[in-house]
Design an enzyme around this catalytic site. Structure first.
Site, short mmCIF file in Angstrom:
data_model
loop_
_atom_site.label_atom_id
_atom_site.label_comp_id
_atom_site.label_asym_id
_atom_site.label_seq_id
_atom_site.Cartn_x
_atom_site.Cartn_y
_atom_site.Cartn_z
N LYS A 204 39.58 35.36 -16.47
CA LYS A 204 40.95 35.00 -16.07
C LYS A 204 41.85 35.39 -17.23
O LYS A 204 41.99 34.66 -18.21
CB LYS A 204 41.03 33.50 -15.79
CG LYS A 204 42.01 33.11 -14.70
CD LYS A 204 43.45 33.49 -14.95
CE LYS A 204 44.20 32.48 -15.78
NZ LYS A 204 45.51 32.98 -16.26
N CYS B 282 46.69 32.79 -33.96
CA CYS B 282 46.27 31.40 -34.18
C CYS B 282 45.96 31.13 -35.66
O CYS B 282 46.03 30.00 -36.11
CB CYS B 282 45.05 31.10 -33.34
SG CYS B 282 43.71 32.27 -33.65
N GLU C 13 52.24 23.14 -33.91
CA GLU C 13 52.06 24.59 -33.87
C GLU C 13 53.30 25.22 -33.22
O GLU C 13 53.67 24.86 -32.10
CB GLU C 13 50.81 24.95 -33.06
CG GLU C 13 50.54 26.45 -33.06
CD GLU C 13 49.34 26.85 -32.20
OE1 GLU C 13 49.22 26.37 -31.06
OE2 GLU C 13 48.54 27.68 -32.67
N GLU D 220 38.33 27.83 -28.50
CA GLU D 220 39.08 28.30 -29.67
C GLU D 220 40.53 27.93 -29.40
O GLU D 220 41.18 28.53 -28.53
CB GLU D 220 38.95 29.82 -29.83
CG GLU D 220 37.52 30.32 -30.03
CD GLU D 220 36.88 29.87 -31.32
OE1 GLU D 220 37.58 29.28 -32.17
OE2 GLU D 220 35.68 30.10 -31.49
P1 NAD Z 1 47.53 28.64 -22.88
O1 NAD Z 1 46.63 27.49 -23.14
O2 NAD Z 1 48.88 28.36 -22.34
O3 NAD Z 1 46.86 29.66 -21.84
C1 NAD Z 1 45.62 30.27 -22.09
C2 NAD Z 1 44.94 30.59 -20.78
O4 NAD Z 1 44.63 29.38 -20.10
C3 NAD Z 1 45.81 31.41 -19.82
O5 NAD Z 1 44.99 32.36 -19.18
C4 NAD Z 1 46.29 30.36 -18.83
O6 NAD Z 1 46.60 30.87 -17.56
C5 NAD Z 1 45.08 29.44 -18.76
N1 NAD Z 1 45.39 28.09 -18.31
C6 NAD Z 1 46.52 27.38 -18.50
N2 NAD Z 1 46.42 26.15 -17.93
C7 NAD Z 1 45.18 26.10 -17.36
C8 NAD Z 1 44.48 25.11 -16.62
N3 NAD Z 1 45.03 23.93 -16.34
N4 NAD Z 1 43.23 25.40 -16.20
C9 NAD Z 1 42.65 26.58 -16.48
N5 NAD Z 1 43.28 27.56 -17.16
C10 NAD Z 1 44.53 27.33 -17.60
O7 NAD Z 1 47.61 29.44 -24.25
P2 NAD Z 1 48.51 30.71 -24.58
O8 NAD Z 1 49.92 30.25 -24.64
O9 NAD Z 1 48.13 31.82 -23.68
O10 NAD Z 1 47.99 31.10 -26.03
C11 NAD Z 1 48.51 30.58 -27.21
C12 NAD Z 1 47.60 29.50 -27.76
O11 NAD Z 1 46.28 30.02 -27.96
C13 NAD Z 1 48.02 28.99 -29.13
O12 NAD Z 1 47.88 27.60 -29.16
C14 NAD Z 1 47.04 29.64 -30.08
O13 NAD Z 1 46.83 28.96 -31.29
C15 NAD Z 1 45.81 29.65 -29.25
N6 NAD Z 1 44.86 30.66 -29.74
C16 NAD Z 1 43.75 30.26 -30.40
C17 NAD Z 1 42.85 31.19 -30.92
C18 NAD Z 1 41.62 30.77 -31.67
O14 NAD Z 1 40.77 31.63 -31.92
N7 NAD Z 1 41.47 29.52 -32.05
C19 NAD Z 1 43.11 32.56 -30.74
C20 NAD Z 1 44.27 32.94 -30.05
C21 NAD Z 1 45.13 31.98 -29.55
#
Ligand code: NAD
Length: 489
Positions: free
Chosen positions: A184, A294, A393, A260
């Protein structure tokens, strides 16, 4: 705008990829994809939901016991390596797509994101060949040995900041361990994931092994995947708050989870470090990819004797960063991902002002860039550890700088957060480097560097920054099941 992809697909056709075929949603629903640098629509994306996820999971389940299972280890490794080869052959095209989709500088996509995506496959293609299992002899009574097998159908849920890089960091070990999957992609960045479908097919991945369903999170494809009773594991990268929702959904079938999540990472600079070297890396660790990494070090702590010197040099270097057109090679900072995120990031700058912070540089849209989600790299001082801007963040080009006097004091401040993803320490004192690194609560602590990664090493977060580790054997453990076989002698 239309960018050609092979096999007649164009950038405005991001369809699902299920059982080796590109397909629309059952009800024909689509949503718009927007280029963050121009705010123009660059294509449409099929909007999947429960039905498409059901279809994809069914095909992935069938494929688990099909030709994929019958391949020898060497053949599977060759296919995985080939995926990496094709990504490298198409690096220019994929980098352009990634830049259009995310707003990140083209040079960055071309030199980091896409080559690293290829390397993820090359690395695991080699790594999987060398993996053995455990065996123990229990006196003269029994021998025990473990066999490793796939977990099953795995859901891979991805964020928008490093779309292909992070997706392939999951997909490569997932395939290496013999699983099938349903991906996804983030709704804001669907393009390179879509192309990855045809790349996998061309590399020889059997139909149904890799499936992609586009859509949103809550009440959409993401949630359907997290809840699906026939999905065995979820590997998720994204926001901490989303991770909590997914955990609740996944509990229905007690899925295995790899997380992550977010970070608010400290960058600690001691007075004995080489300030010029620190500045060079700190500009990157603060603002690369618009601060949308991140691992960015968004809380900077500087030991008092070099605080003024650091600030003056850091501000001067930051002011030199060119913000603008991601396709211009001079651009160092592109556009933020979208309107909602832009509003969120700029609201923190407003909050910093209300909380008494001083904006030393940035804090506003660059002059002459009326369209696109552009923001000047922003350095804030004068805030204390309790301010929301220091604690939450922001995930944009915004950092806070705070002076400190004592080692114990800075360790306490660095750990005063519910996050625990990464940290950097700058010092030339060997003993202090070891002493402090061992006390920082983070999954990875860099000393005199940032973002340097060996893919064999564990990667992940402590506290609310994640669950489990990825990398080398840690990834293979997540994507495989062990059965111990005990034979009485
Ligand atoms: P997000 O959590 O908004 O979305 C990530 C994914 O989850 C998307 O595909 C989204 O459609 C899906 N999603 C959202 N709600 C959901 C639900 N209820 N059920 C299932 N899937 C759902 O994150 P984002 O805004 O895309 O990314 C930014 C975040 O990711 C930041 O917090 C960043 O720190 C984190 N991040 C962490 C790492 C790491 O390695 N730790 C790496 C990259 C990004």
């Amino acid at each position: 705008m239309k960018v050609s992809m092979s096999k007649g697909l164009i950038l405005n056709d991001c369809l699902h990829f299920i059982n080796g075929q590109y397909v629309s949603s059952v009800n024909g629903k689509v949503f718009k994809n927007v280029n963050p640098a121009t705010e123009e629509e660059i294509g449409i994306v099929a909007e999947g939901g429960r039905e498409e996820v059901d279809f994809a999971v069914r095909e992935a389940r069938k494929a688990l016991n099909g030709p994929w299972k019958k391949l020898t280890l060497n053949d599977r490794s060759s296919i995985i390596r080939k995926i990496g080869d094709i990504i490298l052959e198409r690096v220019e095209e994929l980098a352009e797509m990634e830049s259009l989709d995310t707003g990140k500088p083209l040079w960055l996509a071309k030199s980091v994101d896409i080559p690293r995506a290829a390397y993820n496959f090359h690395f695991f293609a080699d790594y999987m060949i060398g993996i053995g299992t455990e065996a123990y002899q229990t006196d003269d009574v029994a021998i025990n040995y473990a066999i490793r097998r796939p977990v099953g159908v795995v859901g891979l849920i991805n964020p928008w900041n490093l779309p292909l890089l992070l997706l392939t960091w999951k997909l490569a070990p997932c395939l290496a361990a013999g699983n099938t999957c349903v991906i996804k992609p983030a709704e804001l960045t669907p393009v390179t994931a879509t192309v990855l479908g045809e790349i996998c097919r061309e590399a020889g991945v059997p139909d149904g092994v890799v499936n992609i369903v586009h859509g949103f999170g809550p009440d959409s494809a993401g949630q359907a995947l997290a809840e699906h009773l026939d999905v065995n594991a979820i590997s998720f990268t994204g926001e901490t708050i989303t991770g909590k929702t997914i955990m609740a959904a996944a509990s229905k079938s007690l899925k295995r989870l790899s997380y992550e999540l977010g970070g608010k990472n400290p960058n600690i600079i001691f007075a004995d470090s080489n300030v010029d070297e620190v500045i060079e890396t700190t500009v990157k660790s603060s603002f690369i990819n618009q601060g949308e990494v991140c691992l960015c070090g968004s809380r900077i702590y500087v030991e008092r004797p070099v605080y003024e010197e650091f600030l003056q040099k850091f501000v001067a270097k930051t002011k030199q960063l060119v913000v603008g057109d991601p396709f211009d090679p001079k651009t160092k900072v592109g556009a933020l991902i979208g309107e909602e995120h832009y509003e969120r990031v700029t609201s923190y700058i407003q909050l910093a002002k209300e909380e008494g912070g001083q904006i030393l540089t940035g804090g506003k849209r660059p002059e002459g860039l009326e369209k696109g989600y552009f923001l000047e790299p922003t350095i804030i001082t004068g805030l204390d550890r309790n301010c929301q801007v220091v604690r939450e963040e922001i995930f944009g080009p915004v950092v806070t700088v705070i002076p400190f006097d004592l080692e114990e004091e800075v360790i306490a401040q660095a750990n005063d957060t519910h996050y625990g993803l990464s940290a950097s320490i700058w010092t030339n004192d060997l003993r202090r480097a070891h002493r402090v690194a061992g006390q920082i609560e983070a999954g990875i602590v860099w000393v005199n560097t940032w973002f340097l990664r060996d893919l064999r090493t564990p990667f992940g977060g402590m506290k609310q920054s994640g669950i489990g580790r990825e990398g080398g054997m840690h990834s293979m453990e997540f994507y495989s099941e062990l059965t111990n076989i005990c034979i009485k002698l």
